[in-house]
Design a protein around this motif. Structure first.
Motif, PDB file in Angstrom:
ATOM      1  N   VAL A 119       0.657  -1.224  -0.014  1.00  0.00           N
ATOM      2  CA  VAL A 119      -0.099   0.000   0.025  1.00  0.00           C
ATOM      3  C   VAL A 119       0.970   1.263  -0.096  1.00  0.00           C
ATOM      4  CG1 VAL A 119      -1.691   1.463   1.246  1.00  0.00           C
ATOM      5  CG2 VAL A 119      -1.829  -1.257   1.362  1.00  0.00           C
ATOM      6  N   ASP A 120       0.635   2.077  -1.035  1.00  0.00           N
ATOM      7  CA  ASP A 120       1.372   3.483  -0.856  1.00  0.00           C
ATOM      8  C   ASP A 120       0.575   4.360  -0.614  1.00  0.00           C
ATOM      9  OD1 ASP A 120       2.003   6.039  -2.033  1.00  0.00           O
ATOM     10  OD2 ASP A 120       3.777   4.985  -2.646  1.00  0.00           O
ATOM     11  N   GLU A 121       0.495   4.931   0.617  1.00  0.00           N
ATOM     12  CA  GLU A 121      -0.723   5.705   1.164  1.00  0.00           C
ATOM     13  C   GLU A 121      -0.659   7.137   0.581  1.00  0.00           C
ATOM     14  OE1 GLU A 121      -0.079   5.689   5.393  1.00  0.00           O
ATOM     15  OE2 GLU A 121      -0.486   3.303   5.515  1.00  0.00           O
ATOM     16  N   THR A 122       0.799   7.747   0.101  1.00  0.00           N
ATOM     17  CA  THR A 122       1.061   9.054  -0.636  1.00  0.00           C
ATOM     18  C   THR A 122       0.036   8.825  -1.929  1.00  0.00           C
ATOM     19  OG1 THR A 122       3.157   9.184   0.199  1.00  0.00           O
ATOM     20  CG2 THR A 122       2.574  10.510  -1.528  1.00  0.00           C
ATOM     21  N   LEU A 123       0.006   8.037  -2.615  1.00  0.00           N
ATOM     22  CA  LEU A 123      -0.605   7.703  -3.950  1.00  0.00           C
ATOM     23  C   LEU A 123      -2.181   7.229  -3.800  1.00  0.00           C
ATOM     24  CD1 LEU A 123       2.119   6.946  -6.398  1.00  0.00           C
ATOM     25  CD2 LEU A 123       1.086   9.169  -5.773  1.00  0.00           C
ATOM     26  N   GLY A 124      -2.136   6.634  -2.473  1.00  0.00           N
ATOM     27  CA  GLY A 124      -3.524   5.729  -2.450  1.00  0.00           C
ATOM     28  C   GLY A 124      -3.727   4.953  -3.210  1.00  0.00           C
ATOM     29  N   ILE A 125      -2.597   3.964  -3.479  1.00  0.00           N
ATOM     30  CA  ILE A 125      -2.785   2.787  -4.369  1.00  0.00           C
ATOM     31  C   ILE A 125      -2.285   1.454  -3.583  1.00  0.00           C
ATOM     32  CG2 ILE A 125      -2.855   4.107  -6.507  1.00  0.00           C
ATOM     33  CD1 ILE A 125       0.412   3.055  -6.849  1.00  0.00           C
ATOM     34  N   SER A 126      -2.527   0.328  -4.039  1.00  0.00           N
ATOM     35  CA  SER A 126      -2.208  -1.093  -3.435  1.00  0.00           C
ATOM     36  C   SER A 126      -1.842  -1.518  -4.705  1.00  0.00           C
ATOM     37  CB  SER A 126      -3.338  -1.795  -2.806  1.00  0.00           C
ATOM     38  OG  SER A 126      -3.757  -0.976  -1.872  1.00  0.00           O
ATOM     39  N   VAL A 127      -0.714  -2.261  -4.667  1.00  0.00           N
ATOM     40  CA  VAL A 127      -0.213  -3.287  -5.864  1.00  0.00           C
ATOM     41  C   VAL A 127       0.448  -4.576  -5.173  1.00  0.00           C
ATOM     42  CG1 VAL A 127       0.577  -1.420  -7.558  1.00  0.00           C
ATOM     43  CG2 VAL A 127       2.285  -2.288  -5.557  1.00  0.00           C
ATOM     44  N   PRO A 128      -0.029  -5.720  -6.022  1.00  0.00           N
ATOM     45  CA  PRO A 128       0.698  -7.012  -5.367  1.00  0.00           C
ATOM     46  C   PRO A 128       2.430  -7.094  -5.604  1.00  0.00           C
ATOM     47  CG  PRO A 128      -0.622  -7.195  -7.495  1.00  0.00           C
ATOM     48  CD  PRO A 128      -0.901  -5.946  -7.042  1.00  0.00           C
ATOM     49  N   LEU A 129       3.222  -7.310  -4.883  1.00  0.00           N
ATOM     50  CA  LEU A 129       4.533  -7.436  -5.053  1.00  0.00           C
ATOM     51  C   LEU A 129       4.963  -8.763  -4.714  1.00  0.00           C
ATOM     52  CD1 LEU A 129       5.982  -4.103  -3.514  1.00  0.00           C
ATOM     53  CD2 LEU A 129       5.325  -4.473  -6.074  1.00  0.00           C
ATOM     54  N   PHE A 130       5.830  -9.451  -5.525  1.00  0.00           N
ATOM     55  CA  PHE A 130       6.502 -10.662  -5.030  1.00  0.00           C
ATOM     56  C   PHE A 130       7.619 -10.432  -4.193  1.00  0.00           C
ATOM     57  CE2 PHE A 130       4.980 -12.557  -9.049  1.00  0.00           C
ATOM     58  CZ  PHE A 130       4.191 -13.531  -8.503  1.00  0.00           C
ATOM     59  N   PRO A 131       8.297 -11.028  -3.365  1.00  0.00           N
ATOM     60  CA  PRO A 131       9.328 -10.810  -2.456  1.00  0.00           C
ATOM     61  C   PRO A 131      10.771 -10.410  -3.406  1.00  0.00           C
ATOM     62  CG  PRO A 131       8.469 -12.720  -1.470  1.00  0.00           C
ATOM     63  CD  PRO A 131       7.785 -12.549  -3.039  1.00  0.00           C
ATOM     64  N   ASP A 132      11.766  -9.770  -3.054  1.00  0.00           N
ATOM     65  CA  ASP A 132      12.720  -9.496  -3.667  1.00  0.00           C
ATOM     66  C   ASP A 132      13.267 -10.843  -4.403  1.00  0.00           C
ATOM     67  OD1 ASP A 132      12.318  -6.850  -3.225  1.00  0.00           O
ATOM     68  OD2 ASP A 132      14.333  -6.840  -2.002  1.00  0.00           O
ATOM     69  N   GLY A 133      13.936 -10.719  -5.547  1.00  0.00           N
ATOM     70  CA  GLY A 133      14.538 -12.040  -6.069  1.00  0.00           C
ATOM     71  C   GLY A 133      13.858 -12.690  -7.272  1.00  0.00           C
ATOM     72  N   PRO A 134      14.161 -13.726  -7.256  1.00  0.00           N
ATOM     73  CA  PRO A 134      13.623 -14.712  -8.722  1.00  0.00           C
ATOM     74  C   PRO A 134      12.163 -15.018  -8.022  1.00  0.00           C
ATOM     75  CG  PRO A 134      15.480 -15.871  -7.457  1.00  0.00           C
ATOM     76  CD  PRO A 134      15.175 -14.489  -6.946  1.00  0.00           C
ATOM     77  N   VAL A 135      11.492 -15.189  -9.012  1.00  0.00           N
ATOM     78  CA  VAL A 135      10.040 -15.925  -9.136  1.00  0.00           C
ATOM     79  C   VAL A 135       9.950 -16.908 -10.169  1.00  0.00           C
ATOM     80  CG1 VAL A 135       7.618 -15.526  -9.400  1.00  0.00           C
ATOM     81  CG2 VAL A 135       8.993 -13.726  -8.171  1.00  0.00           C
ATOM     82  N   THR A 136       9.424 -18.137  -9.798  1.00  0.00           N
ATOM     83  CA  THR A 136       9.020 -19.131 -10.944  1.00  0.00           C
ATOM     84  C   THR A 136       7.551 -19.290 -11.041  1.00  0.00           C
ATOM     85  OG1 THR A 136      11.002 -20.343 -10.142  1.00  0.00           O
ATOM     86  CG2 THR A 136       9.411 -21.532 -11.275  1.00  0.00           C
ATOM     87  N   LEU A 137       7.163 -19.185 -12.389  1.00  0.00           N
ATOM     88  CA  LEU A 137       5.845 -19.284 -12.859  1.00  0.00           C
ATOM     89  C   LEU A 137       5.659 -20.712 -13.572  1.00  0.00           C
ATOM     90  CD1 LEU A 137       5.013 -15.562 -14.111  1.00  0.00           C
ATOM     91  CD2 LEU A 137       4.703 -16.708 -11.800  1.00  0.00           C
TER      92      LEU A 137
END
Length: 186
Positions: A122-140
């Motif tokens: 949640v970015d309270e300054t912009l009033g938006i929410s975005v889904p983030l994976f943890p830092d580093g690689p992600v396997t799909l």
């Protein structure tokens, strides 16, 4: 608002709090244990600074699982969850996607399954929410179902979408970069 959104995109995802998962990673249901030795394609975009390794394995006679390992080049960078709208939220971010268009012989059997859970940022300054994976690689993982088992090698166009960001900045997004994965029949 547009100037603030551009500022956030240039500065990266500055923070607030993590809340409940946005797109919970399902246990890959044995998908991670398959023998991924088919195809073997590497995609890298210098501006996006993410390497994507694509390969595939047969789960059974008619289901091929395509695996994409998305690895940011730099420490401290994360990718966005697959549930993020294609254009981001207020232009911020791009979803991490592995896609195939339905063809005469095959179609995606489900949406992508990830090995990690994206959490809502949640970015309270912009009033938006975005889904983030943890830092580093992600396997799909993307299961693809064939109408009938192929009897000769199949070339599958795979589309990649992603964007890597840190707490300070974001790299250029990649949208629908196509790579061809050629797989042998089982």
């Amino acid at each position: 608002m547009a100037i603030a959104a551009i500022g956030l995109a240039m500065a990266g995802c500055q923070a607030s709090s993590d809340t409940a998962p946005a797109d919970a990673a399902a246990e890959p249901a044995g998908l991670s244990k398959l023998d991924y030795s088919l195809g073997g394609v590497v995609h890298h975009d210098d501006g996006a600074r993410v390497e994507v390794r694509l390969d595939a394995a047969w789960r059974d006679d008619s289901v091929l699982v395509i695996r994409g390992v998305f690895t940011p080049d730099d420490q401290g960078y994360h990718l966005y969850g697959a549930d993020l709208p294609r254009e981001g939220v207020s232009g911020i971010g791009r979803p991490t996607l592995l896609e195939v268009d339905d063809a005469e012989d095959y179609a995606a059997a489900s949406s992508v399954i990830s090995d990690k859970t994206a959490k809502t940022h949640v970015d309270e300054t912009l009033g938006i929410s975005v889904p983030l994976f943890p830092d580093g690689p992600v396997t799909l993982y993307l299961p693809v179902e064939f109408a009938s088992p192929p009897t000769e090698p199949v070339a599958i166009p795979v589309k990649l979408t992603y964007m890597a960001c840190s707490d300070q900045r974001c790299h250029m997004p990649v949208v629908d970069a196509e790579q061809t994965l050629t797989v042998d029949p089982q």
